[in-house]
Design an enzyme around this catalytic site. Sequence first.
Site, mmCIF file in Angstrom:
data_model
loop_
_atom_site.group_PDB
_atom_site.id
_atom_site.type_symbol
_atom_site.label_atom_id
_atom_site.label_comp_id
_atom_site.label_asym_id
_atom_site.label_seq_id
_atom_site.Cartn_x
_atom_site.Cartn_y
_atom_site.Cartn_z
ATOM 1 N N ASN A 425 5.192 0.841 -2.743
ATOM 2 C CA ASN A 425 4.681 1.811 -1.782
ATOM 3 C C ASN A 425 3.558 1.178 -0.969
ATOM 4 O O ASN A 425 2.622 0.606 -1.533
ATOM 5 C CB ASN A 425 4.129 3.044 -2.515
ATOM 6 C CG ASN A 425 3.501 4.049 -1.574
ATOM 7 O OD1 ASN A 425 4.186 4.666 -0.772
ATOM 8 N ND2 ASN A 425 2.187 4.205 -1.655
ATOM 9 N N GLU A 426 3.686 1.242 0.339
ATOM 10 C CA GLU A 426 2.640 0.745 1.248
ATOM 11 C C GLU A 426 2.278 -0.708 0.944
ATOM 12 O O GLU A 426 1.104 -1.078 0.872
ATOM 13 C CB GLU A 426 1.420 1.665 1.191
ATOM 14 C CG GLU A 426 1.752 3.081 1.643
ATOM 15 C CD GLU A 426 0.581 4.061 1.550
ATOM 16 O OE1 GLU A 426 -0.497 3.670 1.079
ATOM 17 O OE2 GLU A 426 0.763 5.226 1.956
ATOM 18 N N ASN A 427 3.301 -1.510 0.757
ATOM 19 C CA ASN A 427 3.077 -2.927 0.445
ATOM 20 C C ASN A 427 2.651 -3.733 1.670
ATOM 21 O O ASN A 427 2.402 -4.937 1.562
ATOM 22 C CB ASN A 427 4.338 -3.528 -0.177
ATOM 23 C CG ASN A 427 4.769 -2.778 -1.415
ATOM 24 O OD1 ASN A 427 5.720 -2.009 -1.372
ATOM 25 N ND2 ASN A 427 4.056 -2.953 -2.516
#
Length: 820
Positions: A425-427
């Site tokens: 997530n949201e890398n």
Amino acid sequence: MKKIAGYLIFLSFFLSSDIAFAQKSMRLNAGWEFLKQDLGGVWEALRPVGLGNPESVPLWGNVNLPHCVNATDAVDPDANYYQGPAWYRTRLRIENPYQNGRTILHFEGAGQKTEVYVYTTKVASHVGGYDEWTVDITDAVAAFQNEEVYQKQFKGQVPVSIRTDNSRNLETIPSDLSDFNVYGGIYRYLNLVYVPPLSVEKMFVKAEVDVQGKFGKLNVSGRFYNPTGLKNATIHLKLIDPRGKVVAQQEKKLNNLNDDTDLWSLQINKPQLWSTDKPLQYRLLYDLVSSTGSYKSEDKIGFRNIDFVEKGPFKLNGNRLLLRGTHRHEDHAGVAAAMTAEMIRTEMQMMKDMGVNFIRLGHYQQSGIVLNLCDSLGILVWEEIPWCRGGLGGETYKQQARIMLTNMIEQHYNHPSIIIWGLGNENDWPGDFAEFDKEKIRTFMKELNVRAHKLDSSRYTAIRRCDFCADIVDVYSPSIWAGWYRGAYTDYKKVSQDEFAKVKRFLHVEWGGDSHAMRHSENPDKALSKIKTGESADERAGDASLFGGAARISKDGDWSESYITNLIDWHLKEQENMPWLSGSAYWPFKDFSTPVRPDNPVPYMNQKGVVERDFTKKEAYYVFQSYWTDKPMVHIYGHSWPVRWGDEGEEKMVKVYANCTEAEIFLNGKSFGIKKRNSQDFPAAGLRWNLPFLKGENTVKAVAKKGKVTVSDEIKFIYQTEKWTKAAKMTLTKINKEADVATLEVKLFDEAGIQCLDATNWVNFGLTGDGRLIDDLGTSSGSRKVQAYNGRAIIKVKLNKGKSVASVKSEGMPTIFETL
């Protein structure tokens, strides 16, 4: 399914999250002592305590499990939450009923690094706060029982000490940049389990069915726990259908008890299908028999066919299903991550009652209790590992991610509700490391994607918000926050279509916005006039800040429930006319604590939930119900809006949210007409009226019909026509008392004594005396520091049958007191 070599770096084995070892298992809930600091060594946990000895320091407190180190300090408005070591200790009377049996401690989750001691012997350690793990304490217990102190000092009980640690560490996931707390403690259930020398460690049950539902296939493989090296056994398997009928049974001789073993393959004609409306489950019963005894258990499974159509919608069992979703964090008022099974059950049922058929578990593997409820309630699941923000660390970091992915898939493999394994997530969010290399992130994401499909070829993989990895996974969700972080909510459909065109399979998770519970507005969309529209609606660095940057609703809006209901209403009516949409998931279901939002109206709270942190429903809950449910319902907006305002004689809008065909509105007993529901008539699907309120008290009633069923709702409120200026003074009043709890309300007035109904001043409650404030709950009425909602704020006091003095202070106004 074969094991992936090299993923075990701690003493642990994996088991079914729901029923494995249930035959001889007990929850270790009571009898624990807790210390919120570190010790010099485990011996300090073993010193004699009590007996009036003043030198027995440090002082321990009594707690029950599950227990979170940060149960209250996560939302303390005046301090950072504690991140560091903590200790738990107890004494167990070990009575294993099996001859030469094994004694196991089964952790359903503890954060974030854990060490386990039997007397002075360290028997295991574990890294990761969200997967299940077990510790075989058999040998350590036997060794301790041979020591003199076993009977002399410990009276036949075995001392167990557990150290947890949620200290900040850049080489572990999740990142401390994440928008949620990285909690510490034994915050899920801990079980004492007795098993015979040979037992089932994990059953992998793959249930498949064709699109038409005619041909079902079942493949069963097993992994065994065999520490004594037994060579032979027999396993008996039986499949029971949802009606309790035996479908088939199998007996298999085993002579390899050390590797994953294929146990059973069979075909089933026209299996009863699992769906979100009828979540029918089969039971697989098994009995493992050896020379050392018998081990019996069972798993539940479901037959369903899933298909994310490329460039199209989602299908369940061959039919299009619009995924109507939300999100969940393990977080609750007063306990933080340590939610009991009853709390979890309440939460999941509330979601189902709101019409949810899909949930993304953010952003980590969650309790098996959650997955069992999703199976039985009919809620499809995206579950993910906590590779969340910060970038990509070194080999230790990557190895933890590999382990957590493996554990999540293996432990929750049998749940029919799961359709997606989330890899991150949201890398695209840097910050933890000097290097932020997109190609290295892509390389590791590819590795995780391959691993996920090798472990489970039957489900999809997905990530959210990392555009440069969008092509790697099966399903992708970009960042679309229309009407909150960027743009207006009317941009939603166009932006979604643009993003849909870029990827193979599109699913929109995370949308919505914050609302301060009990804050309402007569002109909620006013701030939209400042917003630049027609462009991307993605979230960007700094958008969550309440200061600086471009105009955006997250900074410039009023954070009212009035605005968020409009935003949600628009999204839901648009989704009904997007036939290519697989679905969406509102972020999140419930308000939750976060260390990165100290300036929010309730400090350290992400307030985007449709219910508060204590399950109190906000108005938004009923908007979802009006679109997503079939059971007749009607709800007039404004149940927590005690005073409305405007000019005398001015007509004011009243919105009614209902899933009924029509509704009639009454003001002070007089009908103002019937209107038909039309989902595309925004707002409130056409069920809105402009009514001439009377100065003073008003009563509004709505009567709605759906077929032969009639439902109704009613609210009362004051209509204020007096105009106010700047807030200059306050009053503090006890407005309620039940048993030993008093409710206090502060109100803000101008110099003329007129209540300031749009005041958002910070107020700070205090108390001295016998009682205590019921605060640090992370709710609008459970925080000692909070922004006012419509010129008022509420808090409760536990009186302790004594006398106290409450106070309220707010900058620029005289502090006031009230004797209780």
